[in-house]
Design a protein around this motif. Structure first.
Motif, PDB file in Angstrom:
ATOM      1  N   GLU A   1      28.448  29.789  26.562  1.00 45.49           N
ATOM      2  CA  GLU A   1      28.748  31.101  25.976  1.00 45.49           C
ATOM      3  C   GLU A   1      29.348  32.036  27.024  1.00 45.49           C
ATOM      4  OE1 GLU A   1      25.903  32.970  23.159  1.00 45.49           O
ATOM      5  OE2 GLU A   1      24.658  31.231  23.666  1.00 45.49           O
ATOM      6  N   ILE A   2      28.751  32.050  28.214  1.00 42.74           N
ATOM      7  CA  ILE A   2      29.263  32.893  29.300  1.00 42.74           C
ATOM      8  C   ILE A   2      30.681  32.468  29.657  1.00 42.74           C
ATOM      9  CG2 ILE A   2      28.975  33.495  31.738  1.00 42.74           C
ATOM     10  CD1 ILE A   2      25.891  33.191  31.237  1.00 42.74           C
TER      11      ILE A   2
ATOM     12  N   ASP B   1      42.371  35.909  32.532  1.00 40.19           N
ATOM     13  CA  ASP B   1      43.246  34.764  32.758  1.00 40.19           C
ATOM     14  C   ASP B   1      42.871  34.202  34.133  1.00 40.19           C
ATOM     15  OD1 ASP B   1      45.267  32.893  32.600  1.00 40.19           O
ATOM     16  OD2 ASP B   1      46.811  34.294  33.290  1.00 40.19           O
ATOM     17  N   ALA B   2      41.738  33.523  34.173  1.00 38.92           N
ATOM     18  CA  ALA B   2      41.167  33.078  35.447  1.00 38.92           C
ATOM     19  C   ALA B   2      41.895  31.853  35.995  1.00 38.92           C
ATOM     20  CB  ALA B   2      39.691  32.772  35.279  1.00 38.92           C
ATOM     21  N   GLN B   3      42.194  31.901  37.275  1.00 37.59           N
ATOM     22  CA  GLN B   3      42.748  30.737  37.952  1.00 37.59           C
ATOM     23  C   GLN B   3      41.625  29.733  38.262  1.00 37.59           C
ATOM     24  OE1 GLN B   3      43.576  34.060  39.367  1.00 37.59           O
ATOM     25  NE2 GLN B   3      45.127  33.967  37.759  1.00 37.59           N
TER      26      GLN B   3
ATOM     27  N   ARG C   1      31.278  31.964  39.242  1.00 36.04           N
ATOM     28  CA  ARG C   1      32.290  31.933  40.305  1.00 36.04           C
ATOM     29  C   ARG C   1      33.633  32.055  39.607  1.00 36.04           C
ATOM     30  NH1 ARG C   1      32.044  26.830  43.294  1.00 36.04           N
ATOM     31  NH2 ARG C   1      33.329  27.939  44.796  1.00 36.04           N
ATOM     32  N   ILE C   2      34.404  33.086  39.973  1.00 37.07           N
ATOM     33  CA  ILE C   2      35.639  33.361  39.260  1.00 37.07           C
ATOM     34  C   ILE C   2      36.724  33.863  40.206  1.00 37.07           C
ATOM     35  CG2 ILE C   2      34.871  35.700  38.659  1.00 37.07           C
ATOM     36  CD1 ILE C   2      36.384  35.368  35.969  1.00 37.07           C
ATOM     37  N   ARG C   3      37.945  33.465  39.910  1.00 37.00           N
ATOM     38  CA  ARG C   3      39.136  33.997  40.564  1.00 37.00           C
ATOM     39  C   ARG C   3      40.079  34.404  39.443  1.00 37.00           C
ATOM     40  NH1 ARG C   3      41.497  29.717  42.580  1.00 37.00           N
ATOM     41  NH2 ARG C   3      39.900  29.488  44.170  1.00 37.00           N
TER      42      ARG C   3
ATOM     43  N   ASP D   1      30.162  35.707  41.998  1.00 39.62           N
ATOM     44  CA  ASP D   1      30.987  35.480  43.175  1.00 39.62           C
ATOM     45  C   ASP D   1      32.437  35.582  42.742  1.00 39.62           C
ATOM     46  OD1 ASP D   1      28.648  34.824  44.650  1.00 39.62           O
ATOM     47  OD2 ASP D   1      28.799  32.742  44.013  1.00 39.62           O
ATOM     48  N   VAL D   2      33.133  36.622  43.214  1.00 36.16           N
ATOM     49  CA  VAL D   2      34.538  36.816  42.853  1.00 36.16           C
ATOM     50  C   VAL D   2      35.383  36.455  44.064  1.00 36.16           C
ATOM     51  CG1 VAL D   2      36.301  38.470  42.134  1.00 36.16           C
ATOM     52  CG2 VAL D   2      33.983  38.632  41.202  1.00 36.16           C
ATOM     53  N   ASP D   3      36.307  35.558  43.857  1.00 39.74           N
ATOM     54  CA  ASP D   3      37.257  35.172  44.893  1.00 39.74           C
ATOM     55  C   ASP D   3      38.525  35.959  44.627  1.00 39.74           C
ATOM     56  OD1 ASP D   3      38.744  33.979  46.858  1.00 39.74           O
ATOM     57  OD2 ASP D   3      38.913  32.046  45.846  1.00 39.74           O
TER      58      ASP D   3
END
Length: 85
Positions: free
Chosen positions: A6-7, A16-18, A46-48, A82-84
């Protein structure tokens, strides 16, 4: 659908995550206060995503919480982000 899925789906719809990974860390918190029997209580995102790059750390966290939504946020105990950028 489990909470990690769901998340993940909510964040995919909003950004629009890489790179996007949602990790269920509930097993590491088994027996702790706030950790329910069935797990699915502690997550790490964890997302960019380029949309998050210009934001402050607080802004990024607010945007991610808003994307997930209060109903789902209310059903989990902890969310590490955690954002890259």
């Amino acid at each position: 659908m489990d909470k990690a899925a769901e998340i993940h789906a909510a964040l995919e719809r909003s950004f629009d995550a890489q790179f996007l990974e949602v990790i269920d860390e509930s097993a590491a918190h088994h027996g702790h206060a706030g950790a329910p029997e069935g797990g699915q209580s502690h997550f790490r995102v964890r997302i960019r995503a380029s949309a998050l790059t210009p934001m402050s750390r607080l802004g990024r966290h607010r945007a991610i919480h808003a994307a997930i939504g209060p109903e789902l946020i209310g059903r989990i105990h902890a969310l590490a982000i955690d954002v890259d950028a």
